[in-house]
Design a protein around this motif. Structure first.
Motif, short mmCIF file in Angstrom:
data_model
loop_
_atom_site.label_atom_id
_atom_site.label_comp_id
_atom_site.label_asym_id
_atom_site.label_seq_id
_atom_site.Cartn_x
_atom_site.Cartn_y
_atom_site.Cartn_z
N CYS A 123 24.33 36.75 -5.97
CA CYS A 123 24.55 37.91 -6.57
C CYS A 123 26.25 38.05 -7.25
O CYS A 123 26.77 37.17 -6.95
CB CYS A 123 24.57 38.85 -5.25
N CYS A 130 28.35 42.44 -2.38
CA CYS A 130 26.86 43.02 -2.61
C CYS A 130 26.23 43.14 -1.32
O CYS A 130 26.02 42.34 -0.41
CB CYS A 130 26.12 42.19 -3.61
N HIS A 188 23.28 44.72 -1.80
CA HIS A 188 21.70 44.68 -2.24
C HIS A 188 20.95 46.07 -2.53
O HIS A 188 19.97 46.23 -2.02
CB HIS A 188 20.81 43.66 -1.37
N LYS A 216 23.10 43.22 -11.03
CA LYS A 216 23.02 41.99 -10.94
C LYS A 216 22.90 41.22 -9.72
O LYS A 216 23.53 40.35 -9.33
CB LYS A 216 24.16 41.22 -11.86
N CYS A 217 21.81 41.89 -8.98
CA CYS A 217 21.80 41.61 -7.44
C CYS A 217 20.70 40.45 -7.22
O CYS A 217 19.55 40.90 -7.62
CB CYS A 217 21.31 42.86 -6.58
N ALA A 218 20.81 39.53 -6.95
CA ALA A 218 19.90 38.32 -6.74
C ALA A 218 18.63 38.73 -5.55
O ALA A 218 17.61 38.51 -5.82
CB ALA A 218 20.47 36.87 -6.32
#
Length: 315
Positions: free
Chosen positions: A263, A268, A270, A275-277
Motif C-alpha cells: 500500500c 493504510c 484499507h 492506492k491501497c493494494a
C-alpha cells in the motif's frame, strides 16, 4: 515441588495430571495471579503448572509455565474483562455446514481472525457433505478453494457416510485440539465417531451454557486413544474478539497481511485510502470480496449499519 498439566477446571478446584500419571485435586495459592492478564481465572485447562503436595494429599498450584497461546471469551463477571477457556492449544477445528444448518461466512471469518490473534492454527471441517445438492456442492468447492488459497487446511466430512474421518484423526494425532461451531453442525457426533470412548455431549453443554445455567466454564481435557488430547468446554463457542485494536484487524487476515506492505501509506487500513493494494486485490479477485466485506464489518463494529445482524450466525 511437582510438575503437571491441568486437565480439568471447575472454577475453584483443578485436576492436575503429574508427569508420573497421577491425578491430584488442586487449589490455587491465595494470592496467585498472572501479571498483565485481567481475567476471572488465573489458571486454566492446558496450563503446565508447579504444585506443592499438602498433608491431606491435595495439591496447591504455586506457579504456571509460560503459555504459548490461550483462548478467551467475554466473562459473565462484569468486574473482569475475560475468562480464559483453555491454553497451549495446538489446533482448533471449526466445524461448519454449507446448509442444514447454514453457517454464515462472517461467523467463520470472525472465528478465524480471533484464532489468528491468539496464535491458534485452525482447520476448517465442512461437515454433512452427504446432504448437499448440486448448487450447494458448488458453494462448498468455492469456499474450500478460497480458504485453502490463503493457507487454511480444509476437510470435507460426513458422519453418516464416514467420509474423511481418518483425515481429521491424522491432523489431531499427537496434538491438543479444540472443536467449535454453531449448534447443529454435528460437532458431538463427529467427535464421538473420532473416538467412541469419549461420549462428549458438545451440543448439550453449549445449549445449557447459552441458556445461562452455567455461571462458570467447566473445562476438561480428554486423552485420545490414537494419541493426543481434546479439550471439551462450553466456552469455546463463546470465542470472541476482545481488545484487538481497530487498526490492526487486517493483520489477522493472512491474504491482507501478505499485501499490506504494498500500500502507498504505511498506516493504510484499507478502507478509504488511495492506492491501497488490498482494495486493488479485491477488485482483481485476488482477495475474495466476502472476506473483505467481513473485514469491514469487524473494522467498523457497532458503527456499521446491520453489523450485529450480519456478524453473528442465528442460534
Amino acid at each position: 515441588m511437582e510438575k503437571g498439566l491441568v486437565i480439568k477446571s471447575t472454577g475453584s478446584w483443578y485436576s492436575v495430571k503429574l508427569n508420573n500419571g497421577k491425578i491430584v485435586p488442586c487449589r490455587i495459592k491465595g494470592k496467585f495471579r498472572l501479571k498483565g492478564i485481567e481475567t476471572t481465572n488465573p489458571v486454566t485447562v492446558g496450563d503446565f503448572v508447579s504444585i506443592e503436595i499438602q498433608e491431606d494429599k491435595q495439591g496447591m498450584i504455586v506457579d504456571i509455565d509460560t503459555r504459548k497461546n490461550y483462548i478467551i471469551r467475554k466473562s459473565v463477571n462484569l468486574s473482569k474483562k475475560a475468562h480464559i477457556i483453555a491454553s497451549n492449544i495446538d489446533l482448533a477445528f471449526l466445524v461448519v455446514t454449507v446448509n442444514y444448518p447454514k453457517t454464515y461466512l462472517n461467523f467463520i471469518d470472525r472465528f478465524l481472525v480471533t484464532a489468528e490473534a491468539y496464535h491458534i492454527p485452525t482447520t476448517l471441517v465442512f461437515n454433512k457433505i452427504d446432504l448437499l445438492k448440486e448448487k450447494e456442492l458448488e458453494e462448498l468447492d468455492f469456499l474450500i478453494e478460497t480458504y485453502s488459497k490463503i493457507g487454511y487446511s480444509c476437510i470435507k466430512t460426513s458422519v453418516e457416510k464416514n467420509i474423511n474421518i481418518e483425515e481429521v484423526k491424522r491432523e489431531m494425532k499427537g496434538k491438543t485440539s479444540v472443536f467449535s461451531g454453531n449448534s447443529g453442525v454435528g460437532k458431538s457426533s463427529l467427535i464421538n465417531l473420532i473416538d467412541n470412548s469419549l461420549g462428549i455431549k458438545t451440543s448439550d453443554i453449549s445449549d445449557s451454557h447459552n441458556q445461562g445455567k452455567h455461571t462458570t466454564t467447566f473445562a476438561e481435557m480428554h486423552e485420545l486413544k490414537f494419541g493426543g488430547h481434546i479439550i471439551d468446554t462450553p466456552g469455546i463457542k463463546g470465542i470472541g474478539i476482545i481488545d484487538i485494536e481497530q487498526e490492526v484487524i487486517h493483520h489477522y487476515f493472512p491474504e491482507m497481511r501478505n499485501l499490506m506492505n504494498d500500500c502507498k501509506f504505511n498506516n493504510c487500513v484499507h478502507v478509504k485510502e488511495p492506492k491501497c493494494a488490498i482494495k486493488k486485490a479485491v477488485e482483481e479477485d485476488e482477495i475474495a470480496e466476502f472476506r473483505y466485506q467481513n473485514y469491514l464489518n469487524l473494522y467498523y463494529g457497532d458503527e456499521n449499519p446491520g453489523f450485529r445482524e450480519s456478524l453473528y450466525a442465528p442460534k
